[in-house]
Enzyme design. Structure first.
Site, PDB file in Angstrom:
ATOM      1  N   CYS A  97      46.670  11.730  12.753  1.00  0.00           N
ATOM      2  CA  CYS A  97      45.273  12.115  12.906  1.00  0.00           C
ATOM      3  C   CYS A  97      45.168  13.495  13.562  1.00  0.00           C
ATOM      4  CB  CYS A  97      44.559  11.067  13.756  1.00  0.00           C
ATOM      5  SG  CYS A  97      42.814  11.426  13.918  1.00  0.00           S
ATOM      6  N   LYS A 133      53.450   7.127   9.790  1.00  0.00           N
ATOM      7  CA  LYS A 133      52.503   7.897   8.974  1.00  0.00           C
ATOM      8  C   LYS A 133      52.509   9.346   9.431  1.00  0.00           C
ATOM      9  CE  LYS A 133      47.789   7.992   7.221  1.00  0.00           C
ATOM     10  NZ  LYS A 133      46.529   7.256   7.080  1.00  0.00           N
ATOM     11  N   LYS A 147      42.264  -0.277   9.993  1.00  0.00           N
ATOM     12  CA  LYS A 147      41.775   0.896  10.728  1.00  0.00           C
ATOM     13  C   LYS A 147      42.534   0.990  12.056  1.00  0.00           C
ATOM     14  CE  LYS A 147      39.096   4.213  12.229  1.00  0.00           C
ATOM     15  NZ  LYS A 147      39.130   5.572  11.679  1.00  0.00           N
TER      16      LYS A 147
HETATM   17  C1  LIG Z   1      36.595   8.706   7.790  1.00  0.00           C
HETATM   18  C2  LIG Z   1      38.079   8.620   7.811  1.00  0.00           C
HETATM   19  C3  LIG Z   1      38.705   7.953   8.839  1.00  0.00           C
HETATM   20  C4  LIG Z   1      40.091   7.853   8.868  1.00  0.00           C
HETATM   21  N1  LIG Z   1      40.660   7.168   9.880  1.00  0.00           N
HETATM   22  C5  LIG Z   1      42.014   7.007   9.885  1.00  0.00           C
HETATM   23  C6  LIG Z   1      42.632   6.204  10.866  1.00  0.00           C
HETATM   24  O1  LIG Z   1      41.983   5.615  11.705  1.00  0.00           O
HETATM   25  N2  LIG Z   1      43.969   6.099  10.852  1.00  0.00           N
HETATM   26  C7  LIG Z   1      44.727   6.722   9.904  1.00  0.00           C
HETATM   27  O2  LIG Z   1      45.950   6.550   9.916  1.00  0.00           O
HETATM   28  N3  LIG Z   1      44.162   7.477   8.964  1.00  0.00           N
HETATM   29  C8  LIG Z   1      42.825   7.647   8.918  1.00  0.00           C
HETATM   30  N4  LIG Z   1      42.243   8.379   7.933  1.00  0.00           N
HETATM   31  C9  LIG Z   1      43.093   9.025   6.933  1.00  0.00           C
HETATM   32  C10 LIG Z   1      43.285   8.152   5.697  1.00  0.00           C
HETATM   33  O3  LIG Z   1      43.946   6.952   6.025  1.00  0.00           O
HETATM   34  C11 LIG Z   1      44.101   8.864   4.613  1.00  0.00           C
HETATM   35  O4  LIG Z   1      45.385   9.158   5.119  1.00  0.00           O
HETATM   36  C12 LIG Z   1      43.478  10.154   4.145  1.00  0.00           C
HETATM   37  O5  LIG Z   1      42.086  10.012   4.057  1.00  0.00           O
HETATM   38  C13 LIG Z   1      44.024  10.586   2.784  1.00  0.00           C
HETATM   39  O6  LIG Z   1      43.721   9.674   1.749  1.00  0.00           O
HETATM   40  P1  LIG Z   1      42.493   9.860   0.707  1.00  0.00           P
HETATM   41  O7  LIG Z   1      42.619  11.206   0.105  1.00  0.00           O
HETATM   42  O8  LIG Z   1      42.628   8.727  -0.253  1.00  0.00           O
HETATM   43  O9  LIG Z   1      41.229   9.769   1.493  1.00  0.00           O
HETATM   44  C14 LIG Z   1      40.862   8.474   7.879  1.00  0.00           C
HETATM   45  C15 LIG Z   1      40.225   9.139   6.835  1.00  0.00           C
HETATM   46  C16 LIG Z   1      38.842   9.200   6.791  1.00  0.00           C
HETATM   47  C17 LIG Z   1      38.177   9.905   5.651  1.00  0.00           C
END
Ligand SMILES: Cc1cc2nc3c(=O)[nH]c(=O)nc-3n(C[C@H](O)[C@H](O)[C@H](O)COP(=O)(O)O)c2cc1C
Ligand SMILES: Cc1cc2nc3c(=O)[nH]c(=O)nc-3n(C[C@H](O)[C@H](O)[C@H](O)COP(=O)(O)OP(=O)(O)OC[C@H]3O[C@@H](n4cnc5c(N)ncnc54)[C@H](O)[C@@H]3O)c2cc1C
Ligand code: SF4
Ligand code: SF4
Ligand code: SF4
Lengths: 467, 450
Positions: A134, A172, A45
């Site tokens: 983000c 990223k 995270k």
């Molecule tokens: C609740 C939540 C918190 C997230 N926090 C971060 C984060 O702290 N850093 C980050 O690079 N991406 C964060 N993401 C993005 C995820 O790492 C990922 O790129 C995004 O959810 C797409 O993947 P998925 O479709 O499998 O969820 C977060 C996503 C969610 C849902």
């Protein structure tokens, strides 16, 4: 048994399945449980200076009976003290030396970058991931997608990281850009060897129609969040493949993210160029246990295809991704309804009538009735077929397709509730074999009559022979 | 696999072929649609309700992702008889009965049908799903070829042990081949699963050979003593014995059948026919009674089920009674048969019954139910006498083989047992679960020896 292990910029990982930086990687305990379940790596995270979060944080999009087709969040980076995270990271690496730990980072100044990179490398991180994606909260402070949106800023910060880091740097990327190859090229210029994508898509999941507060609600207001989950997979696949087929960006090692829920999704990302894949929403929905099926399913798939390792799959679909102008105009398919499995819902009929080309017909109608229903063209012949559908009133409700009129759009096959009932059959076409639009442009046969007078006049001057 | 004699197949012309499958195998589209309905529960109650503890949400999730082979692996590694259990299990009172959808007033997930889809489609394409361990040189004798022994043999063979199965009948498979209602599963399905198990490793099946307590006479017998002396371990999967009799006037003679005997003929005897039977009386209130009543009814016979006590006290499953009733079976509760009536030629004409209260007959309440066939389904005798020939093995007061429930080992350290002969008559899935428990202990015991 195919070899699922990967080499990511020189770092070996037991398999390509990594947890994305998000709540599932919030703590060392969680990450160790995930490794026990079978995950090959975890992107911690995002670390930085701790922040303050709001409550509530997530919104969901359901479609019919399917919960959480999409997930939206307004959470920020970690709210836990850096020292605690580092202590846990050290422990994870000690207990799981073969698993891949990637430190996701987001800070502001050059000195902050220097300090945090030094600290996470000291804690044992195998790779670094710079969170330039983000799209909420952090970007307003000049971080996250504010960086990912600005190729020049991205390049500068990423090159600091490359300068300070001993471990390989992954950048990223945010999908909230017009052309992903611009930040992609900036990554290449920064000297970072890898990129991961996508972070979340800017979104508002809904509005409470009683209070007029968008969702998710924080007191009596809300803000835009980041959208992820199965719904964003097509966006992610596209952006990934844009980089994978770009002459410069394709040199980057890529980590695919966005809507990956099972082995099939993962295989698709890998086929479009990803070396590893990252998962967040599917784990938030069902838990770490989903990785068992991902590993087993990918393994069996590779075995079945005679591929000895996952690297043989990587990029296999990239060459088949072409520009529109390179597609074969003579390829023609028409819909074919299997009367043995059709259940007579007639969704294909209504879809083609109102959203297609009115070429699906209902049986037992007279010409008069068909015209009154809205058909402007009638089939040459009406098929005579016995219907054996399990559920249907035999014959009476099974539609049929007018092959001559069907333009092969796929719509009926996409709406049919019984998979496999409508298939698209290839048929001969009267267009020159293999001809593409680009061929026509080259030959000067790219004018289609029936348009504007002005255009026709210009074209007539250019190519007088053209009809 | 070594085959000593060609195994008898089930020839065509059996009455069971007339029955339609009540739950036909899903095609892929149906299976995926149903699989996607499953909630993929955490710590799912359906798992706890499966005697073999199959990880149901995981296998269903795998069907949904297109990983059908993985689904079959999940099923079969918990329950090697996953194929027949998918068809034979009373899911309504096991896994599906525990599905959380029931609490929401919605149809539970069709777990049995999904299991059948996964296992059958996988084994058709990829029968070599598991690889046996290298040979250990240890030999285990298994008595009986019902689900208990078959499951045990398959698991032992995967461990690398050599297995020899002795079956007194010509047809192998026990009640799995000869007893399961044909609208659930037909004999050839059971045989196909058995053949697959035999292919897993070094298993020899000797049909037409009975294990006896005393001295063996001829090649169709082998003594308990010989098994004990020539094998490293023995597994007893004896099942139950012949149908019990009521002991009433007119019971002996043509037209009165033991239910299990009659079911065996319907399932396995080519050319067997009911010969103009129009009305039948079935005596009993258990699942065997419900099965034969239901089967006769589906064959066009008018069936009265006569049960000694009230409907609420029946040991047969509620869902089976509902199903039988839907297909025409009539239940006459609180009646006890007192005589089978026959005409001068000896042909059955009916059954005289008395009303009962609390199971006891009330004199002077006689009624006659006309019938030209009577099926008696009041239980099965024990077939466990032979177990006593293994020194140290004990039977309880009900004639069941006594085992340590944690290991399924008997009083003889070289003898294990499981299935109906231990539990007194449960389901195929219990036989599979008990066999697995026994195999774990056998494997541990054998590896501990020089
Ligand atoms: C609740 C939540 C918190 C997230 N926090 C971060 C984060 O702290 N850093 C980050 O690079 N991406 C964060 N993401 C993005 C995820 O790492 C990922 O790129 C995004 O959810 C797409 O993947 P998925 O479709 O499998 O969820 C977060 C996503 C969610 C849902
Ligand atoms: C009519 C009927 C319907 C049923 N329906 C279902 C159902 O729908 N679903 C379900 O799950 N269960 C059902 N059952 C129960 C299920 O069939 C049994 O629980 C299961 O078969 C028990 O397996 P087993 O191996 O213990 O015994 P069996 O299947 O009885 O097998 C024992 C075998 O051992 C052999 N044998 C016995 N003694 C010797 C000896 N001395 N030497 C050599 N061989 C010997 C026998 O010939 C037999 O083949 C039903 C049972 C009956 C009677
Ligand atoms: S998921 Fe857990 S932390 Fe989140 S709202 Fe529900 S109970 Fe609270
Ligand atoms: S949508 Fe599919 S099932 Fe429905 S009528 Fe058309 S072909 Fe049949
Ligand atoms: S209880 Fe029902 S919904 Fe839940 S996992 Fe089991 S079958 Fe699926």
């Amino acid at each position: 048994m195919a070899d699922l292990s990967i080499d990511f910029c020189g770092v070996r990982s037991p398999n390509p399945f990594w947890l994305a930086s998000a709540p599932p990687t919030n703590t060392g305990d969680q990450i160790m449980r995930a490794f026990d379940a079978g995950w090959g790596g975890a992107v911690w995270k995002t670390l930085g200076n701790p922040i303050v979060n709001v409550s509530s944080r997530f919104g969901g999009v359901d479609y019919g009976n399917t919960r959480l087709m999409g997930l939206n969040n307004i959470e920020l980076i970690t709210d836990r003290p850096l020292e605690v995270n580092l202590r846990e990271m050290r422990l994870v690496k000690k207990r799981y030396p073969k698993h891949t730990v990637i430190a996701s980072l987001m800070v502001e100044t050059k000195e902050e970058w220097r300090e945090i990179i030094h600290k996470v490398e000291d804690a044992g991180a195998d790779l670094l991931e710079l969170n330039f994606g983000c799209p909420h909260g952090m970007c307003e402070r000049g971080m996250g997608s504010a960086v990912g949106n600005e190729p020049r800023v991205l390049q500068e910060i990423a090159s600091w990281a490359v300068e300070f880091a001993k471990t390989p740097v992954i950048v990223k990327l945010t999908p909230n850009v017009g052309d992903i190859t611009e930040p992609g090229e900036a990554v290449v210029r920064s000297g970072a060897p890898a990129a991961s994508l996508i972070n979340t898509v800017k979104s508002i999941v809904g509005v409470d129609l009683d209070t007029f507060v968008p969702l998710p609600k924080v007191g009596n207001a809300s803000t835009n969040g980041g959208y992820c989950g199965p719904a964003v997979k097509p966006i992610a696949l596209h952006l990934l493949s844009q980089l994978a087929r770009h002459p410069e960006c394709s040199k980057l090692t890529l980590s695919g993210i966005g809507g990956i829920s099972n082995w099939r999704d993962a295989a698709e990302f890998i086929a479009l160029g990803a070396t590893s894949v990252q998962v967040c929403t599917a784990v938030m929905h069902y838990g770490y246990r989903i990785v068992e099926d991902m590993i087993e399913g990918l393994n069996d798939y590779l075995d079945e295809k005679g591929m000895r390792s996952v690297s043989e799959l990587r990029g296999r679909a990239v060459p088949q991704y072409k520009e529109w102008g390179e597609l074969d105009l003579s390829y023609r398919v028409v819909a074919d309804i299997d009367e043995r499995t059709c259940i007579g819902c007639q969704l294909c009929y209504v879809a083609c009538m109102d959203g297609g080309h009115q070429c699906i017909h209902l049986p037992g109608r007279s010409e008069e009735e068909a015209r009154r229903a809205g058909h402007t063209h009638l089939p040459r012949e009406i098929p005579d077929r016995v219907v054996t559908a399990k559920a249907g009133t035999p014959g009476a409700r099974v539609p049929f397709v007018d092959d001559d009129e069907c333009i092969g759009c796929n719509l009926c096959a996409l709406v049919c509730p019984v998979p496999g009932t409508i298939s698209m059959k290839q048929v001969p076409s009267d267009r020159p074999p293999g001809e593409t639009w680009n061929d026509r442009v080259t030959k000067g046969t790219d004018f289609v009559p029936g348009g504007l007078d002005v255009t026709a006049a210009v074209r007539a001057k250019k190519a007088p022979k053209q009809a | 696999m070594r085959v000593m004699q060609p195994r008898p197949a089930l020839p065509p012309g059996r009455l069971e072929e007339k029955f339609d499958d009540k739950k036909p195998r899903y095609d892929a589209a149906e299976a995926v649609a149903e699989a996607n309905r499953c909630l993929y529960c955490s710590d799912a109650p359906c798992i706890a309700a499966c005697p073999t503890g199959i990880d149901i949400p995981t296998f269903i999730h795998k069907i949904a992702t297109g990983n059908t082979k993985g689904a079959a692996r999940t099923i079969l590694s918990a329950n090697i008889l996953g194929a027949s259990c998918a068809q034979a299990c009373p899911v309504e009172v096991l896994c599906a009965g525990a599905c959380v959808y029931n609490l929401w007033g919605r149809e539970p997930i069709q777990i049995g049908r999904l299991q059948r889809f996964a296992v059958e489609t996988t084994l058709e394409k990829a029968p070599r799903l598991f690889q046996p361990n290298p040979r250990t040189g240890k030999k285990i004798a298994l008595v009986g070829s019902g689900p208990a022994s078959i499951a045990a043999a398959g698991l032992l063979a995967l461990e690398g042990h050599t297995c020899v199965i002795f079956e007194r009948k010509e047809l192998p498979g026990g009640l799995n081949t000869l007893g399961i209602a044909p609208y659930k599963m037909k004999g050839p399905d059971a045989i196909r699963e058995l053949e697959w198990i035999l292919s897993l490793g070094d298993i020899e099946l000797r049909t037409g050979v009975e294990v006896v307590g005393g001295r063996a006479s001829g090649p169709r017998q082998i003594s308990a003593e010989e098994l004990i002396s020539q094998y490293d371990a023995v597994f007893l999967g004896l099942g139950l014995g012949a149908d019990s009799k009521i002991g009433i006037e007119g019971e002996d003679g043509p037209g009165v059948w033991g239910a299990v005997d009659l079911i065996e003929r319907i399932k396995a005897q080519p050319g067997f026919a009911l010969g103009g039977v129009k009305r039948a009386v079935v005596v009993g209130g258990g699942n065997t009674a419900l099965d034969i009543a239901h089967e006769l009814s589906l064959l066009g016979v008018e069936v009265d089920m006569v049960y000694r006590r009230s409907e609420a006290e029946m040991s047969g499953y509620r869902h089976e009674l509902d199903g039988a009733r839907k297909d025409g079976v009539r239940l006459i509760e609180n009646r006890q048969p007192v005589a089978v009536l026959r005409d001068e030629a000896g042909k059955v004409t009916g059954v005289r019954v008395q009303r009962t209260e609390g199971g006891r007959p009330l004199p002077g309440t006689d009624e006659v139910i006309s019938a030209d066939l009577v099926a008696v389904a009041i239980g099965q005798n024990r077939a466990t006498q032979v177990a006593l020939a293994f020194p140290g093995v004990q039977l309880d007061a009900k004639g069941r083989v006594v085992v340590d429930p944690k290991t399924h080992r008997t009083g003889n350290p070289k003898v294990w047992s499981g299935g109906d002969c231990v539990n007194g008559g449960k389901e195929v899935v219990n036989a599979a679960a008990e066999a697995r428990t026994a195999v774990r202990d056998i494997v541990a015991a054998l590896s501990g020896r020089p």
